[in-house]
Design a protein around this motif. Structure first.
Motif, mmCIF file in Angstrom:
data_model
loop_
_atom_site.group_PDB
_atom_site.id
_atom_site.type_symbol
_atom_site.label_atom_id
_atom_site.label_comp_id
_atom_site.label_asym_id
_atom_site.label_seq_id
_atom_site.Cartn_x
_atom_site.Cartn_y
_atom_site.Cartn_z
ATOM 1 N N GLY A 1 0.801 -1.213 0.000
ATOM 2 C CA GLY A 1 0.000 0.000 0.000
ATOM 3 C C GLY A 1 0.833 1.261 0.000
ATOM 4 N N THR A 2 0.263 2.348 0.506
ATOM 5 C CA THR A 2 0.941 3.633 0.555
ATOM 6 C C THR A 2 0.753 4.270 1.925
ATOM 7 N N GLU A 3 1.625 5.233 2.225
ATOM 8 C CA GLU A 3 1.517 5.987 3.473
ATOM 9 C C GLU A 3 2.151 7.355 3.269
ATOM 10 N N LYS A 4 1.547 8.375 3.838
ATOM 11 C CA LYS A 4 2.039 9.738 3.698
ATOM 12 C C LYS A 4 3.251 9.942 4.590
ATOM 13 N N ILE A 5 4.383 10.321 3.979
ATOM 14 C CA ILE A 5 5.605 10.652 4.708
ATOM 15 C C ILE A 5 5.961 12.090 4.343
ATOM 16 N N VAL B 1 5.010 13.463 0.807
ATOM 17 C CA VAL B 1 5.127 12.439 -0.228
ATOM 18 C C VAL B 1 4.194 11.275 0.076
ATOM 19 N N GLU B 2 3.458 10.842 -0.936
ATOM 20 C CA GLU B 2 2.647 9.628 -0.808
ATOM 21 C C GLU B 2 3.579 8.450 -1.078
ATOM 22 N N ALA B 3 4.195 7.930 -0.013
ATOM 23 C CA ALA B 3 5.228 6.909 -0.150
ATOM 24 C C ALA B 3 4.614 5.543 -0.403
ATOM 25 N N ALA B 4 5.288 4.766 -1.245
ATOM 26 C CA ALA B 4 4.899 3.377 -1.478
ATOM 27 C C ALA B 4 5.554 2.507 -0.419
#
Length: 281
Positions: free
Chosen positions: A168-172, A175-178
């Motif tokens: 999935g993805t997560e906001k870092i 940046v919408e990090a993969a």
């Protein structure tokens, strides 16, 4: 000998996208609890396909497979600020590693220099009062830190034991990090990757804490600069079990500079002190 700051001091303080690996230098664990969770169920075909593509993107960001495989050893120097029971301390730290299983680290603490060594033959720490062996569980954990280094894992891109799965993805930051779960044998780490550049913005893994229990270690990387064509993050902030407790500012990073084999040799014990004869003898 004196315990190693008894707090959670970064052991593999190598702040680089090439080298994000945060082990914990500490007093030897009281137990031999495993430092990684049980192996999860195999990822789905879709997750593996996404993971393979994202892992290849990370390797591309490191300069490609051939460039990664050309690295044999890495040396770094910097300053680490760590929270300890004695208060916050800022110390000089030097780390050297030879892939896949040699680690040496020296910390100039207020009470003297501490060196931590790990090789397949064993692990030990050397301080002002002599040397002390570390248990096998600590040696295994320290060597996992070397094996978690993305540059080392990039060298394994074609190894069937390497499993990379998208998660999935997560906001870092902005940046919408993969999210990428990477496993090699019994080593596991989660990467949070900028999908545009392939840079690792954050890592998360499980390590053994001072009490022998598992601790969750999250490392955030920033201030990227190019060193010998590799993207190197010169700032690393570490959070352990939800508490931000370590910051490393990298001052120097060298690739294939050659590491002195003597760094990994355990010093001989000091000779016994001669007995003093009683007065009048």
């Amino acid at each position: 000998m004196r315990p190693i700051l008894s707090g959670r001091l970064l052991a593999t303080a190598i702040a680089a996208t090439v080298l994000p690996a945060a082990a914990l230098a500490q007093t030897p664990p009281k137990t031999t609890a495993p430092s990684t969770p049980a192996r999860p169920a195999p990822p789905s075909a879709e997750a593996r396909a996404a993971g393979k593509a994202l892992f290849a993107k990370v390797v591309e960001g490191l300069g490609g497979t051939a460039k990664a495989r050309g690295v044999r050893d890495v040396s770094t120097r910097g300053q680490i600020t760590a929270k300890t029971p004695q208060g916050e301390m800022t110390m000089e730290i030097q780390t050297a590693m030879i892939f896949p299983d040699h680690l040496s680290q020296q910390v100039d603490a207020p009470f003297g220099r501490l060196a931590m060594i790990a090789t397949p033959a064993g692990a030990f720490v050397v301080g002002p009062n002599g040397s002390q062996d570390l248990p096998d569980s600590m040696r295994e954990e320290l060597l996992r830190q070397v094996q978690r280094v993305p540059l080392h894992l990039a060298q394994k891109i074609d190894d069937p034991k390497l499993v990379a799965a998208g998660a999935g993805t997560e906001k870092i930051g902005g940046v919408e990090a993969a999210v990428l779960d990477v496993r090699y044998d019994d080593m596991a780490v989660r990467w949070f990757v900028d999908p545009k550049t392939g840079r690792i913005l954050r890592t998360a893994h499980t390590a053994v804490g001072p009490d022998g229990k598992n601790a969750t270690v999250v490392s955030d990387y920033s201030d990227y600069r190019s060193v010998d064509g590799f993207p190197v993050a010169h700032r690393l902030e570490v959070t352990t079990n939800g508490e931000k407790d370590q910051t490393l500012v990298l001052e120097e990073c060298r690739f294939n500079a050659g590491v002195d084999a003597k760094l990994f040799e355990k010093p001989a014990p000091p000779p016994p002190t001669p007995a003093v004869p009683p007065p009048g003898s």
